[in-house]
Motif scaffolding. Structure first.
Motif, short mmCIF file in Angstrom:
data_model
loop_
_atom_site.label_atom_id
_atom_site.label_comp_id
_atom_site.label_asym_id
_atom_site.label_seq_id
_atom_site.Cartn_x
_atom_site.Cartn_y
_atom_site.Cartn_z
N LYS A 40 0.82 -1.22 0.00
CA LYS A 40 0.00 0.00 0.00
C LYS A 40 0.85 1.27 0.00
O LYS A 40 0.44 2.29 0.54
CB LYS A 40 -0.96 -0.01 1.19
N LEU A 41 2.03 1.22 -0.61
CA LEU A 41 2.92 2.37 -0.66
C LEU A 41 3.08 2.83 -2.10
O LEU A 41 3.29 2.03 -3.01
CB LEU A 41 4.29 2.02 -0.07
N THR A 195 7.11 9.12 -0.20
CA THR A 195 6.21 7.97 -0.20
C THR A 195 4.85 8.37 0.34
O THR A 195 4.76 9.03 1.38
CB THR A 195 6.78 6.82 0.66
N GLN A 197 1.15 6.69 1.58
CA GLN A 197 0.60 5.43 2.07
C GLN A 197 -0.92 5.41 1.86
O GLN A 197 -1.62 6.34 2.24
CB GLN A 197 0.92 5.21 3.55
#
Length: 224
Positions: A40-41, A195, A197
């Protein structure tokens, strides 16, 4: 409930696989591969060339903007063969995914050694006022992040939370400031990476009931 029958080798299969899609419709309009990868990144990277005579201000905040409204939650179902003590069993497996894109903008602060002014213009683009500022401004890079992520799989239909700024979060941001020499002109290139999430899917996990004492022969599953 899937209408099952026993096939060769006492394997449970739908009575008519070709008709099963009518009874167990896919919740999404497209068939996509559902993987077991659920980090989920979403990572991004962009490059900013800092002009000569400008300096990157490391003690000033970097501004990051993004818009998750172009993301689409998708839940699809497909029949999968699951092993059991009585042999293979066909059941619906639901897959939660997020598809779409995230437009983003990164602003980094720079300072010039010489002239810097704040300018206000009117509708005719004529200067109304011009005042000296602290000589700190922002240059930017931008892009679109393609998203095709699996959130989870379950035999019960999962739920995907609303995709907004509260659950699509920036969790990492960094930069690398490197000098570059092109045609004897020294300049600096700033590489910004980070990043985002994505949220977890909400899955109503159900456990099998406890086993009951066996009262029939062990080959009870082999019905004709």
């Amino acid at each position: 409930m899937i209408d099952l029958k026993y096939g060769e080798g006492n394997v449970l299969i739908p009575k008519n696989i070709t008709d099963s899609s009518d009874e167990n419709s896919v919740l999404s309009n497209e068939v996509r591969q559902c993987t077991d990868e659920t980090d989920k990144l979403v990572k991004f990277c962009c490059t900013i060339d800092i002009p000569k005579c400008f300096t990157f201000k490391k003690n000033e905040p970097i501004k990051f903007f993004y818009d998750p409204t172009c993301l689409k939650p998708v839940i699809q179902s497909q029949l999968e063969c699951i092993p059991s003590e009585c042999g293979p069993v066909w059941a619906n497996c639901y897959c939660a995914q997020i598809l779409g894109c995230i437009p983003y903008l990164v602003n980094v602060p720079v300072e010039v050694k010489e002239c810097g002014v704040d300018v206000i213009t009117n509708e005719a683009n004529c200067i109304v006022t011009q005042t000296k500022n602290n000589k700190v401004g922002y240059i930017c890079c931008k892009g679109d992040l393609c998203v095709d992520e699996t959130l989870g799989k379950s035999t019960t239909p999962p739920t995907i939370p609303n995709l907004n700024c509260d659950n699509v979060k920036l969790i990492e941001l960094g930069y690398n400031d490197t000098p570059v020499n092109v045609c004897n002109n020294n300049c600096r290139t700033l590489i910004v990476s980070g990043t985002l999430q994505l949220p977890d899917a909400i899955i109503n996990k159900q456990e099998c009931p406890p086993k009951q004492p066996q009262t029939t022969p062990s080959n009870c599953c082999a019905y004709n």
